[in-house]
Design a protein around this motif. Structure first.
Motif, PDB file in Angstrom:
ATOM      1  N   HIS A   1       0.847  -1.182   0.000  1.00  0.00           N
ATOM      2  CA  HIS A   1       0.000   0.000   0.000  1.00  0.00           C
ATOM      3  C   HIS A   1       0.885   1.235   0.000  1.00  0.00           C
ATOM      4  CE1 HIS A   1      -2.743  -3.074   1.612  1.00  0.00           C
ATOM      5  NE2 HIS A   1      -3.703  -2.363   1.040  1.00  0.00           N
ATOM      6  N   LEU A   2       0.411   2.290  -0.587  1.00  0.00           N
ATOM      7  CA  LEU A   2       1.072   3.587  -0.549  1.00  0.00           C
ATOM      8  C   LEU A   2       0.112   4.600   0.052  1.00  0.00           C
ATOM      9  CD1 LEU A   2       2.826   3.665  -4.054  1.00  0.00           C
ATOM     10  CD2 LEU A   2       3.819   3.057  -1.842  1.00  0.00           C
ATOM     11  N   TYR A   3       0.641   5.769   0.357  1.00  0.00           N
ATOM     12  CA  TYR A   3      -0.162   6.792   1.010  1.00  0.00           C
ATOM     13  C   TYR A   3      -0.130   8.075   0.189  1.00  0.00           C
ATOM     14  CZ  TYR A   3      -0.136   3.595   4.917  1.00  0.00           C
ATOM     15  OH  TYR A   3      -0.294   2.479   5.709  1.00  0.00           O
ATOM     16  N   LEU A   4      -1.291   8.551  -0.138  1.00  0.00           N
ATOM     17  CA  LEU A   4      -1.407   9.807  -0.862  1.00  0.00           C
ATOM     18  C   LEU A   4      -1.529  10.936   0.154  1.00  0.00           C
ATOM     19  CD1 LEU A   4      -3.949   8.784  -3.646  1.00  0.00           C
ATOM     20  CD2 LEU A   4      -1.454   8.585  -3.629  1.00  0.00           C
ATOM     21  N   LEU A   5      -0.816  12.012  -0.127  1.00  0.00           N
ATOM     22  CA  LEU A   5      -0.750  13.116   0.813  1.00  0.00           C
ATOM     23  C   LEU A   5      -1.754  14.197   0.441  1.00  0.00           C
ATOM     24  CD1 LEU A   5       0.739  14.371   3.229  1.00  0.00           C
ATOM     25  CD2 LEU A   5       2.376  15.344   1.608  1.00  0.00           C
ATOM     26  N   ASN A   6      -2.643  14.473   1.366  1.00  0.00           N
ATOM     27  CA  ASN A   6      -3.598  15.569   1.218  1.00  0.00           C
ATOM     28  C   ASN A   6      -3.374  16.542   2.377  1.00  0.00           C
ATOM     29  OD1 ASN A   6      -5.038  14.436  -1.074  1.00  0.00           O
ATOM     30  ND2 ASN A   6      -5.836  12.914   0.365  1.00  0.00           N
ATOM     31  N   MET A   7      -2.617  17.595   2.099  1.00  0.00           N
ATOM     32  CA  MET A   7      -2.241  18.529   3.154  1.00  0.00           C
ATOM     33  C   MET A   7      -3.433  19.369   3.592  1.00  0.00           C
ATOM     34  SD  MET A   7       1.106  18.129   3.597  1.00  0.00           S
ATOM     35  CE  MET A   7       1.762  19.654   4.194  1.00  0.00           C
ATOM     36  N   GLU A   8      -3.620  19.481   4.885  1.00  0.00           N
ATOM     37  CA  GLU A   8      -4.650  20.336   5.440  1.00  0.00           C
ATOM     38  C   GLU A   8      -4.045  21.687   5.795  1.00  0.00           C
ATOM     39  OE1 GLU A   8      -6.396  18.320   8.729  1.00  0.00           O
ATOM     40  OE2 GLU A   8      -7.347  16.766   7.474  1.00  0.00           O
ATOM     41  N   GLU A   9      -4.865  22.664   6.002  1.00  0.00           N
ATOM     42  CA  GLU A   9      -4.393  24.000   6.355  1.00  0.00           C
ATOM     43  C   GLU A   9      -3.596  23.940   7.666  1.00  0.00           C
ATOM     44  OE1 GLU A   9      -6.099  28.525   7.140  1.00  0.00           O
ATOM     45  OE2 GLU A   9      -7.464  26.905   6.553  1.00  0.00           O
ATOM     46  N   GLY A  10      -2.432  24.591   7.669  1.00  0.00           N
ATOM     47  CA  GLY A  10      -1.603  24.618   8.871  1.00  0.00           C
ATOM     48  C   GLY A  10      -0.655  23.453   8.995  1.00  0.00           C
ATOM     49  N   GLU A  11      -0.673  22.524   8.002  1.00  0.00           N
ATOM     50  CA  GLU A  11       0.234  21.383   8.040  1.00  0.00           C
ATOM     51  C   GLU A  11       1.441  21.642   7.136  1.00  0.00           C
ATOM     52  OE1 GLU A  11      -2.519  17.510   9.104  1.00  0.00           O
ATOM     53  OE2 GLU A  11      -2.181  17.996   6.975  1.00  0.00           O
ATOM     54  N   ILE A  12       2.500  20.878   7.371  1.00  0.00           N
ATOM     55  CA  ILE A  12       3.742  21.073   6.630  1.00  0.00           C
ATOM     56  C   ILE A  12       4.397  19.718   6.395  1.00  0.00           C
ATOM     57  CG2 ILE A  12       5.101  21.435   8.729  1.00  0.00           C
ATOM     58  CD1 ILE A  12       6.714  23.534   7.231  1.00  0.00           C
ATOM     59  N   HIS A  13       5.044  19.560   5.238  1.00  0.00           N
ATOM     60  CA  HIS A  13       5.732  18.315   4.898  1.00  0.00           C
ATOM     61  C   HIS A  13       7.093  18.276   5.593  1.00  0.00           C
ATOM     62  CE1 HIS A  13       8.066  15.499   2.371  1.00  0.00           C
ATOM     63  NE2 HIS A  13       6.888  14.905   2.176  1.00  0.00           N
ATOM     64  N   GLU A  14       7.605  17.084   5.843  1.00  0.00           N
ATOM     65  CA  GLU A  14       8.859  16.908   6.575  1.00  0.00           C
ATOM     66  C   GLU A  14      10.023  17.658   5.931  1.00  0.00           C
ATOM     67  OE1 GLU A  14      10.023  12.812   6.716  1.00  0.00           O
ATOM     68  OE2 GLU A  14       9.914  12.529   4.541  1.00  0.00           O
ATOM     69  N   ASN A  15      10.115  17.650   4.607  1.00  0.00           N
ATOM     70  CA  ASN A  15      11.250  18.307   3.949  1.00  0.00           C
ATOM     71  C   ASN A  15      11.178  19.830   4.077  1.00  0.00           C
ATOM     72  OD1 ASN A  15      12.372  15.891   3.229  1.00  0.00           O
ATOM     73  ND2 ASN A  15      11.674  15.936   1.116  1.00  0.00           N
ATOM     74  N   GLN A  16       9.993  20.358   3.964  1.00  0.00           N
ATOM     75  CA  GLN A  16       9.828  21.799   4.147  1.00  0.00           C
ATOM     76  C   GLN A  16      10.128  22.181   5.600  1.00  0.00           C
ATOM     77  OE1 GLN A  16       5.942  23.297   3.108  1.00  0.00           O
ATOM     78  NE2 GLN A  16       6.473  25.425   3.593  1.00  0.00           N
ATOM     79  N   ALA A  17       9.699  21.328   6.518  1.00  0.00           N
ATOM     80  CA  ALA A  17       9.967  21.580   7.930  1.00  0.00           C
ATOM     81  C   ALA A  17      11.463  21.569   8.219  1.00  0.00           C
ATOM     82  CB  ALA A  17       9.258  20.531   8.792  1.00  0.00           C
ATOM     83  N   ALA A  18      12.187  20.622   7.616  1.00  0.00           N
ATOM     84  CA  ALA A  18      13.629  20.512   7.842  1.00  0.00           C
ATOM     85  C   ALA A  18      14.345  21.789   7.420  1.00  0.00           C
ATOM     86  CB  ALA A  18      14.189  19.309   7.104  1.00  0.00           C
ATOM     87  N   LYS A  19      13.914  22.396   6.327  1.00  0.00           N
ATOM     88  CA  LYS A  19      14.532  23.638   5.866  1.00  0.00           C
ATOM     89  C   LYS A  19      14.339  24.756   6.895  1.00  0.00           C
ATOM     90  CE  LYS A  19      13.702  22.658   0.951  1.00  0.00           C
ATOM     91  NZ  LYS A  19      13.125  23.190  -0.307  1.00  0.00           N
ATOM     92  N   ILE A  20      13.147  24.836   7.451  1.00  0.00           N
ATOM     93  CA  ILE A  20      12.861  25.870   8.447  1.00  0.00           C
ATOM     94  C   ILE A  20      13.719  25.645   9.688  1.00  0.00           C
ATOM     95  CG2 ILE A  20      11.080  26.823   9.970  1.00  0.00           C
ATOM     96  CD1 ILE A  20       9.040  26.122   7.784  1.00  0.00           C
ATOM     97  N   LEU A  21      13.834  24.389  10.112  1.00  0.00           N
ATOM     98  CA  LEU A  21      14.618  24.058  11.302  1.00  0.00           C
ATOM     99  C   LEU A  21      16.093  24.377  11.093  1.00  0.00           C
ATOM    100  CD1 LEU A  21      12.987  20.627  12.235  1.00  0.00           C
ATOM    101  CD2 LEU A  21      12.562  22.855  13.295  1.00  0.00           C
ATOM    102  N   ALA A  22      16.636  23.984   9.944  1.00  0.00           N
ATOM    103  CA  ALA A  22      18.056  24.225   9.666  1.00  0.00           C
ATOM    104  C   ALA A  22      18.373  25.717   9.674  1.00  0.00           C
ATOM    105  CB  ALA A  22      18.445  23.596   8.334  1.00  0.00           C
ATOM    106  N   LYS A  23      17.493  26.495   9.087  1.00  0.00           N
ATOM    107  CA  LYS A  23      17.711  27.944   9.038  1.00  0.00           C
ATOM    108  C   LYS A  23      17.740  28.532  10.443  1.00  0.00           C
ATOM    109  CE  LYS A  23      15.999  32.166   6.843  1.00  0.00           C
ATOM    110  NZ  LYS A  23      14.975  32.761   5.943  1.00  0.00           N
ATOM    111  N   GLY A  24      16.886  28.033  11.332  1.00  0.00           N
ATOM    112  CA  GLY A  24      16.868  28.535  12.701  1.00  0.00           C
ATOM    113  C   GLY A  24      18.068  28.095  13.514  1.00  0.00           C
ATOM    114  N   LEU A  25      18.563  26.886  13.250  1.00  0.00           N
ATOM    115  CA  LEU A  25      19.696  26.333  14.008  1.00  0.00           C
ATOM    116  C   LEU A  25      21.024  26.949  13.608  1.00  0.00           C
ATOM    117  CD1 LEU A  25      18.657  22.588  13.856  1.00  0.00           C
ATOM    118  CD2 LEU A  25      18.990  23.874  15.989  1.00  0.00           C
ATOM    119  N   ALA A  26      21.198  27.244  12.319  1.00  0.00           N
ATOM    120  CA  ALA A  26      22.505  27.608  11.777  1.00  0.00           C
ATOM    121  C   ALA A  26      22.893  29.037  12.140  1.00  0.00           C
ATOM    122  CB  ALA A  26      22.503  27.431  10.265  1.00  0.00           C
ATOM    123  N   GLY A  27      24.027  29.146  12.815  1.00  0.00           N
ATOM    124  CA  GLY A  27      24.568  30.458  13.133  1.00  0.00           C
ATOM    125  C   GLY A  27      25.800  30.747  12.304  1.00  0.00           C
TER     126      GLY A  27
END
Length: 343
Positions: A53-79
């Motif tokens: 089985h596979l899973y189709l992604l239907n994003m709801e308002e206010g949700e974020i995908h793991e890869n997009q989240a990782a970019k936000i986290l890296a930007k905040g961590l990196a000094g």
């Protein structure tokens, strides 16, 4: 939200995440990348990977995908001194040193970051010497899809502190050595300290500007220090005379030379009788006799930090106690060992 569908019915859809393949001893990585459009030829391969089985992604308002989240986290961590590729894999991004220096981790902020649900960051130890390109940290969003608000809150922790992970460059300091001891000054024994200290200085990218010798006399030591200052030294390292014998007068000579701060004693073995002093903004490091007999001492923990511009005081010397016990291993593996890794 995720919609579960059979592999056969997934033909023509796009994958919501990477699908990992593991071949022991050969390969571990994505067999199919996020965004790949499933075709008939993929079905057999997917089933061999246990994917019926596979899973189709239907994003709801206010949700974020793991890869997009990782970019936000890296930007905040990196000094300062941190670089990273804007190409997350399975929700993970690695952070690397942009240049040689000493790694600086805001430990309290890192813990606050990791207390937020569904995010993580792992780092090397604080105050580790690193080279350009070294892996120093990694972050990832843990689930495939999550709420965006906690991700932004985690990133904000880092951005408030100008990054949780940073690298401080080492300065090229003109260093003066003051070798004390009447037995060396009078030529009764050969000096072993200057070669040892010179190598440590040179290995960290600085240079020896002056080497002075002084007997066990505070006035001579005072004058040797003043001569180093007059010659333009940015750092002065003194060896010997740090114990409690009556003829151990190096500390007195430092005081006479005009020390504005002086901290004697560190919570490290070897190196309990280590000294840090300042004459205005010029650091002076007093190395006890252990520096001649042990390859690694408290000096190896403090010297890079001084070269990175840190101001060392009694608190810093006290915090070294956690992890400050050298085990005197038959084969020394420093810095790949617990010594100095408590903070």
């Amino acid at each position: 939200m995720l919609e579960k569908v059979s592999v056969q019915n997934a033909v023509g859809t796009r994958l919501a995440h990477d699908i990992t393949e593991i071949r022991p001893g050969e390969f571990k990585g994505p067999a199919f990348r996020k965004g790949h459009t499933v075709c008939d030829g993929d079905i057999c391969h997917l089933q061999k990977l246990g994917k019926n089985h596979l899973y189709l992604l239907n994003m709801e308002e206010g949700e974020i995908h793991e890869n997009q989240a990782a970019k936000i986290l890296a930007k905040g961590l990196a000094g300062q001194g941190i670089e990273w590729n804007d190409d997350p894999k399975e929700g993970k991004i690695t952070l690397h040193a942009a240049y040689d220096g000493i790694l600086s981790i805001n430990i309290a902020s890192l813990a606050a970051f990791n207390l937020i649900d569904e995010v993580m960051c792992a780092t090397q130890h604080n105050n580790t010497l690193v080279k350009k390109g070294d892996l120093v940290a990694a972050t990832r969003a843990i689930p495939l899809v999550m709420k965006q608000a906690p991700i932004e809150r985690a990133a904000l922790i880092g951005s408030h502190d100008k990054g949780i992970v940073s690298v401080k460059p080492l300065k090229n300091l003109k260093t003066g050595l003051v070798i004390t001891g009447s037995e060396v000054y009078n030529g009764l024994i050969e000096d072993g300290f200057a070669p040892v200290l010179s190598k440590k200085i040179n290995d960290l990218g600085s240079r020896i500007l002056s080497v002075k010798y002084a007997p066990d006399d505070s006035n001579h030591i005072q004058q040797a220090i003043l001569n180093c200052l007059d010659s333009g030294c940015d750092l002065i390292i003194l060896s010997g005379g740090m114990s409690v014998d009556p003829d151990d007068v190096t500390r007195t000579g430092i005081q006479q030379a005009g020390a504005t701060e002086m901290y004697y004693g560190s919570a490290v073995l070897p190196g309990a009788m280590f000294l840090v002093a300042y004459i205005n903004d010029i650091p002076l490091l007093g190395v006890p006799a252990c520096g001649l007999f042990h390859r690694i001492t408290v000096l190896d923990l403090i010297l890079p930090r001084v070269m990175a511009g840190e101001h060392i005081d009694k608190k810093e010397l006290a915090f070294l106690g956690h992890g400050g016990l050298c085990m005197n291993c038959k084969k020394c593996t420093f810095p790949h060992c617990p010594f100095g890794k408590g903070v």
